[in-house]
Design an enzyme around this catalytic site. Structure first.
Site, PDB file in Angstrom:
ATOM      1  N   LEU A  36      38.761  59.190   4.359  1.00  0.00           N
ATOM      2  CA  LEU A  36      39.675  59.263   3.216  1.00  0.00           C
ATOM      3  C   LEU A  36      41.066  59.646   3.688  1.00  0.00           C
ATOM      4  CD1 LEU A  36      39.128  60.928  -0.226  1.00  0.00           C
ATOM      5  CD2 LEU A  36      41.015  61.730   1.205  1.00  0.00           C
ATOM      6  N   ASN A  38      44.932  60.646   2.167  1.00  0.00           N
ATOM      7  CA  ASN A  38      45.700  60.915   0.949  1.00  0.00           C
ATOM      8  C   ASN A  38      47.131  61.298   1.302  1.00  0.00           C
ATOM      9  OD1 ASN A  38      43.972  63.373   1.557  1.00  0.00           O
ATOM     10  ND2 ASN A  38      45.197  64.291  -0.066  1.00  0.00           N
ATOM     11  N   ASP A  39      47.638  62.454   0.925  1.00  0.00           N
ATOM     12  CA  ASP A  39      49.070  62.734   0.950  1.00  0.00           C
ATOM     13  C   ASP A  39      49.739  62.408   2.286  1.00  0.00           C
ATOM     14  OD1 ASP A  39      48.074  63.921  -1.321  1.00  0.00           O
ATOM     15  OD2 ASP A  39      48.950  65.888  -0.947  1.00  0.00           O
ATOM     16  N   GLN A  55      47.192  63.364   5.239  1.00  0.00           N
ATOM     17  CA  GLN A  55      45.902  64.019   5.027  1.00  0.00           C
ATOM     18  C   GLN A  55      44.782  63.037   5.352  1.00  0.00           C
ATOM     19  OE1 GLN A  55      45.481  67.528   3.113  1.00  0.00           O
ATOM     20  NE2 GLN A  55      47.015  67.328   4.714  1.00  0.00           N
ATOM     21  N   TYR A  98      46.133  71.643   4.650  1.00  0.00           N
ATOM     22  CA  TYR A  98      46.677  70.986   3.462  1.00  0.00           C
ATOM     23  C   TYR A  98      48.102  70.496   3.710  1.00  0.00           C
ATOM     24  CZ  TYR A  98      42.789  71.986   0.260  1.00  0.00           C
ATOM     25  OH  TYR A  98      41.576  71.999  -0.390  1.00  0.00           O
ATOM     26  N   SER A  99      48.721  69.950   2.676  1.00  0.00           N
ATOM     27  CA  SER A  99      49.964  69.208   2.841  1.00  0.00           C
ATOM     28  C   SER A  99      51.129  70.085   3.267  1.00  0.00           C
ATOM     29  CB  SER A  99      50.317  68.490   1.545  1.00  0.00           C
ATOM     30  OG  SER A  99      49.423  67.422   1.323  1.00  0.00           O
ATOM     31  N   ARG A 158      51.021  75.902  -2.587  1.00  0.00           N
ATOM     32  CA  ARG A 158      50.813  75.002  -1.450  1.00  0.00           C
ATOM     33  C   ARG A 158      51.903  73.917  -1.368  1.00  0.00           C
ATOM     34  NH1 ARG A 158      46.491  74.274  -5.000  1.00  0.00           N
ATOM     35  NH2 ARG A 158      46.499  72.328  -6.202  1.00  0.00           N
ATOM     36  N   ASP A 159      51.840  73.175  -0.249  1.00  0.00           N
ATOM     37  CA  ASP A 159      52.631  71.968  -0.003  1.00  0.00           C
ATOM     38  C   ASP A 159      54.106  72.268   0.243  1.00  0.00           C
ATOM     39  OD1 ASP A 159      50.168  70.907  -0.780  1.00  0.00           O
ATOM     40  OD2 ASP A 159      50.877  70.354  -2.778  1.00  0.00           O
ATOM     41  N   GLU A 213      52.353  69.918  -7.683  1.00  0.00           N
ATOM     42  CA  GLU A 213      52.016  69.685  -6.286  1.00  0.00           C
ATOM     43  C   GLU A 213      53.141  68.934  -5.574  1.00  0.00           C
ATOM     44  OE1 GLU A 213      47.396  69.786  -5.501  1.00  0.00           O
ATOM     45  OE2 GLU A 213      47.973  67.846  -6.342  1.00  0.00           O
TER      46      GLU A 213
END
Length: 484
Positions: A36, A38-39, A55, A98-99, A158-159, A213
């Site tokens: 998978l 993602n970001d 990600q 995480y991002s 986050r991020d 986010e």
């Protein structure tokens, strides 16, 4: 959990093999051969290359085991083979890297990301962590530079998106108040090591979703822009139709008070699959945005899951301000993927224009349409008979529809949006096997969707209720990215 070396050995083997993929394997969108994605994260121009981190769960099609993957490119056409470069293997990121973002400082690319940690009861902790990349490509984790969450906010924190202004470094970060309201906070540092909270960015959106986010704060030609992805907006007929949204506000941020004088929140993409975009500036002073061509919590809607992979990133887009709105266009380098001209038209007056040859659904079409007396234009693509998608522009009512309800595989989606009643229509559409990006009116409206038509469902038709004049139409077959 497998080591980074084992993941990358699998990736190298996968990209070097002459493997026959399914009909939905993308040509010119970045996706993984397994797992998978993602970001997009850490986007930067460094050491004469574009660094695109993302990600990646290399073990399955679920939102677990988040690593950072990386590809490098000099031209957005030829890419390094994707590799995992950050793994959730330390105490401060054991439940996911995480991002985050990237910023060049001296001779190193500094990465700032959120380390996600959960205890046995599932309680979350959040750490903002640094890693560095040197010019030889060595990546070293440095650990947390911020290990606390400010008072009044939940662990949904986050991020971080870092940038420099004057002699200070800043990062903007997504947060959730204890009242479960989304917002963005601003931090500052003199050395990228010790960070202090400046405060919450004060916008007019006090109750706008339960979490913001992947925020980005940037400035284009003197205008401040806050891009963010609010979660929890109520769906409307012509707005906020996805499970979560991504958009922006334009204005001026007062760094002394953190009051943001801004206009209305505008969605960046009106299609079914767009989230968590990130923007960076390259050596040509272009502001380039890449988004995740997917959405959280909808993995099982995608046909590629049965083949062990899911989601992709958008094409890189240059963004610019026009008429107090953000416009988007594919970067110029995408033109280098054009191959043969399949069809063309100039000054054609008709109520229907048709091409049945669309090169196995890997093509670009660019056209300008003079509406004349027509107020209803319809474009069918990815099939023209029993199965197709269609874009409908209703200028009488000022509305548009992207209708995927006739596609046999995957979700049967409909997205509605408002349009201005312009006299001319410009369209630049990219179809890539199972990914579609549509740029209308010079990039004023953009729609991105994953669409899983059958391989033999090809063709494109432009039709109208009255005669239209089609100008400067070109339909090219498109080649694909190369990995080495």
């Amino acid at each position: 959990m497998k080591s980074i070396n084992e993941i990358n050995d699998k990736a190298i083997k996968s990209y070097m093999e002459d493997k026959q993929f399914d009909d939905w394997k993308l040509n010119y969108h970045l996706e993984m051969n397994f797992g998978l994605i993602n970001d997009p994260n850490g986007l930067a121009y460094f050491n004469n290359e574009y660094y695109i981190f993302f990600q990646w769960n290399p073990f399955g099609c679920e939102h677990k085991f988040k690593h950072w993957g990386l590809v490098r490119t000099k031209d957005f056409i030829n890419y390094s083979i994707p590799k995992a470069v950050l793994a959730p293997d330390d105490w401060y990121d054991k439940n996911g890297c995480y991002s985050g973002s990237g910023i060049v400082i001296g001779d190193k690319l500094n990465l700032l990301y959120t380390g996600n940690v959960k205890d046995f009861q599932g309680n979350r902790s959040s750490y903002q962590c640094v890693a560095t990349v040197d010019k030889k490509g060595n990546i070293v984790k440095k650990g947390p530079v911020l290990d606390t969450i400010p008072e009044g906010y939940t662990p949904h924190f986050r991020d971080p998106k870092a940038y420099k202004m004057g002699d200070k470094f800043y990062f903007v970060i997504g947060a959730q108040s204890e009242g479960l309201k989304g917002c963005a906070l601003l931090y500052e540092s003199a050395d990228f090591e010790k960070w202090s909270l400046v405060g919450k960015i004060n916008t007019k959106y006090k109750d706008f979703g339960f979490m913001w986010e992947c925020p980005s704060l940037l400035n284009i030609n003197g205008t401040d822009i806050l891009i963010f992805s609010p979660q929890g907006l109520e769906k409307e007929e012509y707005r906020y139709q996805n499970i979560y949204q991504s958009g922006y506000i334009l204005g001026k941020l007062n760094y002394n008070t953190l009051d943001f004088d801004h206009g209305t929140f505008e969605e960046l993409d009106l299609g079914t699959d767009f989230y968590a975009p990130q923007v960076f500036k390259d050596d040509n002073n272009r502001d380039i945005m890449i988004g995740w061509m997917g959405l959280p919590e909808e993995e099982n809607d995608h046909m590629t899951v049965e083949h062990g992979r899911v989601h992709c990133l958008t094409m890189p887009r240059e963004i610019f301000i026009k008429d107090n709105l953000l416009y988007q266009k594919p970067v110029e380098e995408m033109k280098d993927l054009r191959q043969e001209v399949i069809a063309e038209a100039e000054g054609v007056i008709c109520t229907e224009w048709k091409s049945e040859n669309t090169n196995d659904n890997s093509y670009e079409i660019n056209a300008e349409i003079d509406r004349l007396n027509a107020d209803h234009i319809e474009i069918k693509f990815m099939g023209i008979d029993d199965e197709y998608s269609k874009l409908v522009l209703d200028f009488k009512n000022g509305t548009g529809i992207l209708d995927n309800s006739s596609i046999l595989n995957g979700p049967k989606s409909i997205r509605k949006f408002k349009i201005e009643k312009d006299e001319k229509v410009s369209i630049n559409m990219f179809v890539d096997k199972s990914a579609v990006e549509i740029y209308l009116q010079g990039g004023r409206y953009v729609l991105s969707s994953r669409i899983y038509s059958k391989n033999n469902s090809q063709g494109i038709i432009i039709s109208s209720n009255e005669e239209i004049k089609i100008n400067n139409l070109n339909l090219w077959s498109m080649g694909g990215f190369k990995y080495e």
